[in-house]
Design a protein around this motif. Structure first.
Motif, short mmCIF file in Angstrom:
data_model
loop_
_atom_site.label_atom_id
_atom_site.label_comp_id
_atom_site.label_asym_id
_atom_site.label_seq_id
_atom_site.Cartn_x
_atom_site.Cartn_y
_atom_site.Cartn_z
N LYS A 1 36.68 44.55 39.47
CA LYS A 1 36.72 43.10 38.85
C LYS A 1 38.57 42.75 39.18
O LYS A 1 38.95 41.48 39.51
CB LYS A 1 36.47 43.04 37.65
N GLU A 2 39.24 43.58 38.41
CA GLU A 2 40.78 43.27 38.51
C GLU A 2 41.35 43.07 40.04
O GLU A 2 41.78 42.16 40.15
CB GLU A 2 41.43 44.42 38.03
N LYS B 1 37.31 54.92 45.71
CA LYS B 1 38.74 54.27 44.96
C LYS B 1 38.14 53.54 43.59
O LYS B 1 38.88 53.00 42.98
CB LYS B 1 39.11 53.18 45.68
N GLU B 2 36.73 53.81 43.53
CA GLU B 2 36.39 53.25 42.39
C GLU B 2 36.38 51.91 41.77
O GLU B 2 36.43 51.45 40.79
CB GLU B 2 36.89 54.33 40.93
N ALA C 1 35.13 42.05 50.75
CA ALA C 1 33.83 42.75 50.21
C ALA C 1 33.88 42.52 48.70
O ALA C 1 33.12 41.93 48.18
CB ALA C 1 33.97 44.29 50.64
N LEU C 2 35.26 42.54 47.86
CA LEU C 2 35.47 42.36 46.78
C LEU C 2 34.95 40.90 46.31
O LEU C 2 34.45 40.76 45.23
CB LEU C 2 36.66 42.51 46.21
N TYR D 1 27.75 46.85 42.59
CA TYR D 1 28.46 46.27 41.40
C TYR D 1 29.72 46.38 41.63
O TYR D 1 30.36 47.58 41.87
CB TYR D 1 27.93 46.95 39.99
N LEU D 2 30.73 45.58 40.96
CA LEU D 2 32.17 45.79 40.96
C LEU D 2 32.28 46.56 39.62
O LEU D 2 31.71 46.22 38.50
CB LEU D 2 32.85 44.58 40.60
#
Length: 169
Positions: free
Chosen positions: A97-98, A73-74, A37-38, A91-92
């Protein structure tokens, strides 16, 4: 894997890959679905939630659970789509993004390991075979063109997961 059916080889290989990714992801309190998903969410412009399921090949209920977990988990935030008030954009977060970079590096590491172990020619053949299988499935050319009696199963050995199939001429 000489006597194994093509579907068995695909399934067993994919299960091994999924298990490997899940083991790696568990070190970071994540899952393969989270990592996928990320990687599927546009890191700058966000992604409509309705396009994520088809993009990832996930059912809506599984995707909903994954996104809920990611939100807790934000890793992501949801915002109304300014172009379509009924829709939601995913949105990430900076943290997402990390973790996306970590997921990307994990996938690239797997790809590098496979490419170092398999010749470019064999890899190209594998890709061609996978493309043909996908094409047969998408075009529904597997069961729709087969008549009863055209295919006979001569041996089923469930202990070995072997199914030898001979097509009649």
């Amino acid at each position: 894997m000489k006597d194994k059916t093509i579907d068995y080889i695909l399934r067993a290989t994919w299960q091994a890959v999924a298990r490997m990714y899940n083991e790696e992801a568990s070190k970071y309190d994540a899952s393969m679905a989270t990592g996928f998903a990320l990687l599927s969410i546009d890191k700058e412009g966000g992604t409509p939630s309705t396009s994520l399921g088809p993009k990832m090949g996930m059912e809506a209920t599984s995707l909903t659970r994954t996104l809920k977990s990611m939100e807790e988990k934000e890793l992501i935030i949801r915002k109304k789509n300014p172009e379509d008030g009924r829709g939601v954009l995913i949105y990430l977060t900076d943290f997402g993004k990390e973790k996306r970079e970590l997921s990307k590096n994990t996938v690239l590491k797997f790809n590098d390991a496979v490419r170092k172990s398999i010749s470019e020619e064999k890899l190209q053949h594998f890709i061609e075979v996978a493309d043909v299988i996908n094409e047969l499935i998408v075009e529904k050319n597997i069961f729709h063109n087969t008549h009863a009696g055209e295919v006979s199963a001569e041996k089923i050995d469930t202990d070995e997961n072997v199914l030898e199939i001979n097509a009649s001429s």
